[in-house]
Structure formats: structure tokens, C-alpha cells
Design an enzyme around this catalytic site. Structure first.
Site, PDB file in Angstrom:
ATOM      1  CB  THR A 336      -2.450  -2.713 -12.605  1.00  0.00           C
ATOM      2  OG1 THR A 336      -3.732  -3.280 -12.311  1.00  0.00           O
ATOM      3  CG2 THR A 336      -2.205  -2.724 -14.098  1.00  0.00           C
ATOM      4  CB  CYS A 337      -0.896  -1.007  -7.754  1.00  0.00           C
ATOM      5  SG  CYS A 337       0.816  -1.491  -7.799  1.00  0.00           S
ATOM      6  CG  ASP A 338      -7.512  -0.843  -9.912  1.00  0.00           C
ATOM      7  OD1 ASP A 338      -8.396  -1.596  -9.440  1.00  0.00           O
ATOM      8  OD2 ASP A 338      -7.717   0.339 -10.230  1.00  0.00           O
TER       9      ASP A 338
END
Ligand SMILES: *Cc1c(COP(=O)(O)O)cnc(C)c1O
Length: 389
Positions: A336-338
Site C-alpha cells: 500500500t501507499c502508506d
């Protein structure tokens, strides 16, 4: 105990035929759960098992356990309904969450549940009011006491439970309000590696029994909670060793007047029954320096079900097709983009240097606390799929 089974291997060999084409999948082998249940029953023969539903609430898992005679520890009305749907009668269900809305207590009573956890007087009052409102009879409460969680890899903090001295007041209050003061509970911390961890909480429990007996209130039950471990990277003692240590501690503190006991295994019941198959999405480095650490990104991470890698608490055993080849330390991260979606960095994870994009990896011992922790559509990724075989 081996987390990978023949049945899971056979299933994964042909997972497309089963319609699970893409993305990570958790495969749960019911034979392993059946075996775990038998081991608990053998290790603690006079103790009833209340499976902690939150560990893995898959309907097929619950119906298997219901059929084997298990009872269920639930955290919400939804979980109570799941246990009922799986075939458990309401007298085999406890509402073990100490934090409940009064209207949920009333719903639970209407569904027939009669066993509730509390850890303070105001929660007792909620139950007494819900009892009056619904006209339910024979409502039992047990009070949870604090446990320091030493020795556990996933300790449970001070969120649940009260000091033993306060439990006396809580249970006396329950008795005064027309509830049955039924017993004491505690949880020694999840993934508890110390078989002796139950001893001091049992000492406190027996003290509470004695103090209340002097006031004419006779408790009946000790809920020994969960905490039984599953095998991740490190070996853990067998269930039998826990059973022996618990029996010794019970005898030491209660003499020959042993209370009724229950256990609430979650992780120990389903952890080793599941394997997640995941795929390597990217392998890269942050500079061209020779000794630069490799970053391996999988299609599953903290938000896809591996939330227990938080603080690197739980270290899963990860298998690849290149095991046996030279291994190098890697940072392991999710897709994910976290930026929090990094699983192992402080203590890097050793993976084969030949591991490539597209390779499949097997994350073992993932039958507990994975699917239910998986986010719904964070970054557009679907929640972790489960196949029960
Ligand atoms: C989560 C939970 C359990 C299960 O704990 P494990 O360590 O997974 O065995 C048992 N009892 C209660 C009250 C819980 O909240």
C-alpha cells in the site's frame, strides 16, 4: 504442529481451479483445527473450551468447532449471531468483552446468552438493568482481573481487568443487584511462551474466592483465558505442558476444592491451521551501494491482514521456492501507499538473494488474527480472501 500440511499444498498447487486466481489468499485446513481441539481437550480434560471467535470467525471454522462440542467466547452481538448460526446453543456462548453497550447486553440476553464478563461496577449495573428490561433469569457474571502479560509476545495492556481487590467489590455488587457472581477471569497475554504464567493470576483468583466466601458469596468458575501460543519462527511448548502447569497451579492455590474452569483459546486453536500465499511485487534497493539492504514488497502487508507485525511483535515463518539458497537480510513491506506498511525493518528478515518479482511466498501460521484485521478496500485492494479446506 507443522504449519504447512499436505492438504494446503495440494490446494495451492491448483488454486486457479478453485477460483482463487489473483491476490493473497489464506488457506485454512480444518483437520488441523480438529487436531488442536483434541489436544486442548486432552491437555485440560476437566476444562470447557470457549473458542475466542475473533481469532478467526469463518463459518466453517465455527461449525466444525460447534460440532466438536466447543463453546464460544464472543466480543459482540454479531459474533453471538455467528456462533448461533454455526450451531452452538446460547448456553454455550459467553459475552466476554468487558466493554459493551447496554442495548447489546439486552440483545444478547434476548438471544439467550447468560454469561457476561465485567471489570467494573458500572458495567455490572448495565447488565442488571438489561436483565430487568428483558426479564431474563439466571444471569451470570465473571470479573476480569488485571494480568501483567509478562512473557507474552502480544501482551494485552491495562485496557481490560481490574485489581483483584476491586474484583471483590464488583462481584459483591453483582450479587447485590440480583446477578449470579459466577467467577473470575484473566488473560495472561497472547502468544504466551511461559507455561507458568497462570500461577500468580490463579493465586489472586483463589484469594478472591476466599474473600467472597467469607461474605457468603460462593464463586464457582475460573476463566483461564487464552494465551496458548502457535508456532511462528520460534518453537513453543506443547499444549500438554500448559495443561500440566495450569493443573499444578490450580491444585496449589485451590487445594482439593478445584473450581469449574474454562479456557478461551484463539491463536492456539487456529493459528497453525492457516497459510497465506502471497506474491512478490517488487524487490529493490535504495542506492547502488554493495551493502545496501534489499526491500522486498509483497502483495500483503499490515493493512491486508498482517497487522500483528505491528512493532514487529509477531514474526511469521516465510517460505519461498528458493529456500536453501543464500539468504540476505531484507526489509519486508506491504503493497500500500502508506509508509506504516512496513513489516520487518528493525530486525530485518533473511530471504533468499534469488527471490524475484512474481515469486510466490508462503506465510505460515496465519490462521489467527489475519482476515479480520484486513482493511476493506484501502488503496483499492480487496480484503484478504479465505478458503477453508
Ligand atoms: C482475544 C481473547 C482471547 C483469545 O486469546 P488468544 O491469545 O488468541 O488465545 C481469549 N479471551 C478473551 C477475553 C479475548 O479477548
Amino acid at each position: 504442529m507443522a504449519p504447512m500440511t499436505e492438504r494446503i499444498r495440494d490446494f495451492l498447487r491448483d488454486r486457479r481451479a478453485a477460483g482463487v486466481e489473483d491476490g493473497p489468499v489464506l488457506v485454512v485446513d480444518l483437520d488441523v483445527i480438529r487436531d488442536n481441539y483434541a489436544k486442548f481437550a486432552r491437555a485440560l480434560p476437566d476444562t470447557r473450551v470457549f473458542y475466542a471467535v475473533k481469532a478467526n470467525p469463518e463459518p466453517k471454522v465455527l461449525s466444525l468447532l460447534a460440532g466438536l462440542g466447543s463453546c464460544f467466547d464472543t466480543a459482540s452481538v454479531a459474533e453471538i449471531r455467528m456462533a448461533l448460526a454455526a450451531g452452538a446453543t446460547a448456553d454455550r456462548i459467553s459475552f466476554g468483552n468487558t466493554i459493551k453497550k447496554e442495548r447489546d447486553i439486552a440483545r444478547a440476553l434476548e438471544l439467550g446468552v447468560r454469561l457476561f464478563a465485567v471489570d467494573c461496577e458500572v458495567e455490572v449495573e448495565k447488565i442488571a438493568r438489561a436483565k430487568a428490561e428483558t426479564g431474563a433469569e439466571d444471569v451470570r457474571v465473571f470479573c476480569r482481573i488485571l494480568c501483567d502479560g509478562a512473557g507474552a509476545e502480544w501482551p494485552l495492556s491495562r485496557k481490560f481487568g481490574c485489581e483483584p481487590a476491586m474484583a471483590i467489590d464488583v462481584l459483591e455488587h453483582a450479587h447485590r443487584l440480583g446477578l449470579e457472581a459466577y467467577g473470575v477471569s484473566f488473560h495472561v497475554g497472547s502468544q504466551q511462551g511461559n507455561v507458568g504464567a497462570w500461577d500468580s493470576a490463579l493465586a489472586s483468583s483463589s484469594w478472591i474466592f476466599r474473600e467472597l466466601a467469607e461474605r457468603g458469596i460462593f464463586l464457582k468458575m475460573v476463566n483461564l483465558g487464552g494465551g496458548f501460543p502457535t508456532k511462528y519462527l520460534k518453537d513453543v511448548p506443547a499444549v500438554g505442558a500448559y495443561g500440566n502447569a495450569i493443573f499444578r497451579a490450580l491444585s496449589k492455590h485451590f487445594g482439593n476444592r478445584l473450581p469449574e474452569t474454562i479456557i478461551e483459546p484463539g491463536r492456539g486453536m487456529v493459528g497453525n491451521a492457516g497459510v497465506i500465499e502471497s506474491e512478490v511485487v517488487l524487490v529493490s534497493q535504495k542506492s547502488k551501494a554493495e551493502d545496501e539492504v534489499r526491500w522486498v514488497y509483497l502483495d500483503i502487508g499490515k493493512f491486508g491482514g498482517l497487522a500483528e507485525t505491528m512493532d514487529e511483535s509477531i514474526r511469521y515463518d516465510i517460505r519461498t521456492e528458493h529456500d536453501g539458497e543464500r539468504k540476505v537480510p531484507c526489509v519486508l513491506a506491504g503493497p500500500t501507499c502508506d509508509s506504516a506498511d512496513v513489516m520487518y525493518e528493525k530486525t530485518p528478515y533473511w530471504l533468499p538473494v534469488s527471490l524475484e518479482i512474481g515469486d510466490r511466498v508462503l506465510i505460515e501460521g496465519t490462521g489467527a488474527y489475519t482476515t479480520t484485521y484486513s482493511a476493506v478496500a484501502f488503496n483499492g485492494l480487496p480484503p484478504l480472501a479465505t478458503v477453508v479446506i
